[in-house]
Enzyme design. Structure first.
Site, PDB file in Angstrom:
ATOM      1  N   ARG A 257      -2.396  -5.661  -8.205  1.00 14.37           N
ATOM      2  CA  ARG A 257      -1.462  -6.645  -7.803  1.00 14.37           C
ATOM      3  C   ARG A 257      -1.352  -7.744  -9.139  1.00 14.37           C
ATOM      4  NH1 ARG A 257      -3.164  -8.827  -2.404  1.00 14.37           N
ATOM      5  NH2 ARG A 257      -5.171  -8.446  -3.424  1.00 14.37           N
TER       6      ARG A 257
ATOM      7  N   SER B 171      -3.087  -8.244   3.524  1.00 14.44           N
ATOM      8  CA  SER B 171      -3.416  -8.113   4.623  1.00 14.44           C
ATOM      9  C   SER B 171      -3.726  -9.574   5.433  1.00 14.44           C
ATOM     10  CB  SER B 171      -4.078  -6.898   4.998  1.00 14.44           C
ATOM     11  OG  SER B 171      -3.908  -5.773   4.368  1.00 14.44           O
TER      12      SER B 171
ATOM     13  N   LYS C 112     -15.223  -8.181   5.439  1.00 14.85           N
ATOM     14  CA  LYS C 112     -14.099  -8.416   6.225  1.00 14.85           C
ATOM     15  C   LYS C 112     -14.473  -7.971   7.536  1.00 14.85           C
ATOM     16  CE  LYS C 112     -10.876  -7.675   2.338  1.00 14.85           C
ATOM     17  NZ  LYS C 112      -9.685  -6.681   1.839  1.00 14.85           N
TER      18      LYS C 112
ATOM     19  N   HIS D 136       0.932  -1.099  -0.071  1.00 14.92           N
ATOM     20  CA  HIS D 136       0.053   0.060   0.162  1.00 14.92           C
ATOM     21  C   HIS D 136       0.835   1.274   0.067  1.00 14.92           C
ATOM     22  CE1 HIS D 136      -3.040  -2.722   2.208  1.00 14.92           C
ATOM     23  NE2 HIS D 136      -3.589  -2.362   1.139  1.00 14.92           N
TER      24      HIS D 136
END
Ligand code: COA
Length: 173
Positions: free
Chosen positions: A96, A134, A47, A23
């Protein structure tokens, strides 16, 4: 607060649970393109976060203290509503791998459907951060592995505290 009509402000939204060096890389590179980046701790209903919104904001602030054109904020509603409120029209996202594409494409189109003026700008993730997330970082730390160099030092420390584990160095950069 309405933005100066000539300044280019980008909103970089994410869960940031926690912020990673991937990030940070996107934010640093984005700050060479935009006059200001607002890193937005946003709500993702899929999440359950390990860190509170305040903890995440604090870690982001500490990690980015050397970049002057960055602000940190949070928002629990629709992203497009935050953009309207702040007067910004650009969403910054990192990509990504090909696997990110479909999800990012859906979100970008859905956001633009809500408000026509919004554009999402993508930066390709640096190859060093290609495989990190993460979730993976939390999993490795919780099981005693090393994520040093994948996250800022302050975040590394907070993760060790959260999971009550001792640092382990695998000598990797
Ligand atoms: N390097 C390394 N990892 C990266 C990365 C990079 N450059 N960019 C993203 N990632 C990781 C993140 O850590 C995250 O990992 P995780 O899934 O293990 O948590 C994953 O890739 C992608 O998540 P993130 O970038 O945090 O975004 P998100 O998918 O959680 O964010 C929101 C989605 C918050 C932007 C979206 O849910 C949102 O806009 N919410 C507001 C409500 C709304 O408007 N909903 C409608 C949207 S159309």
């Amino acid at each position: 607060m309405a933005q100066d009509k000539f300044s280019k402000v980008a909103i970089y939204p994410g869960t940031f649970d926690p912020i990673t060096n991937g990030h940070v890389d996107i934010i640093k590179r984005g700050s060479r393109i935009f006059d200001e980046i607002i890193v937005l701790v946003a709500y993702n209903p899929d999440k359950a976060a390990l860190f509170t919104v305040e903890e995440r904001m604090e870690m982001i602030r500490e990690s980015l203290s050397d970049i002057k054109s960055v602000r940190v904020d949070s928002h629990s509603g629709l992203l497009v509503d935050y953009l309207k409120l702040s007067g910004a029209s650009i969403i910054l996202r990192g990509m990504r791998a090909l696997s990110d594409f479909e999800y990012e494409f859906q979100m970008a189109l859905m956001n633009r459907r809500q408000t026509r003026e919004i554009e999402t700008v993508f930066l390709l993730s640096g190859f060093k951060w290609f495989y990190t997330s993460s979730k993976l970082i939390k999993e490795v730390v919780s099981l005693g592995g090393s994520v040093k160099a994948l996250v800022p030092d302050n975040v590394h420390q907070k993760l060790l505290e959260k999971y009550n584990v001792k640092p382990r160095d695998n000598n990797r950069r």
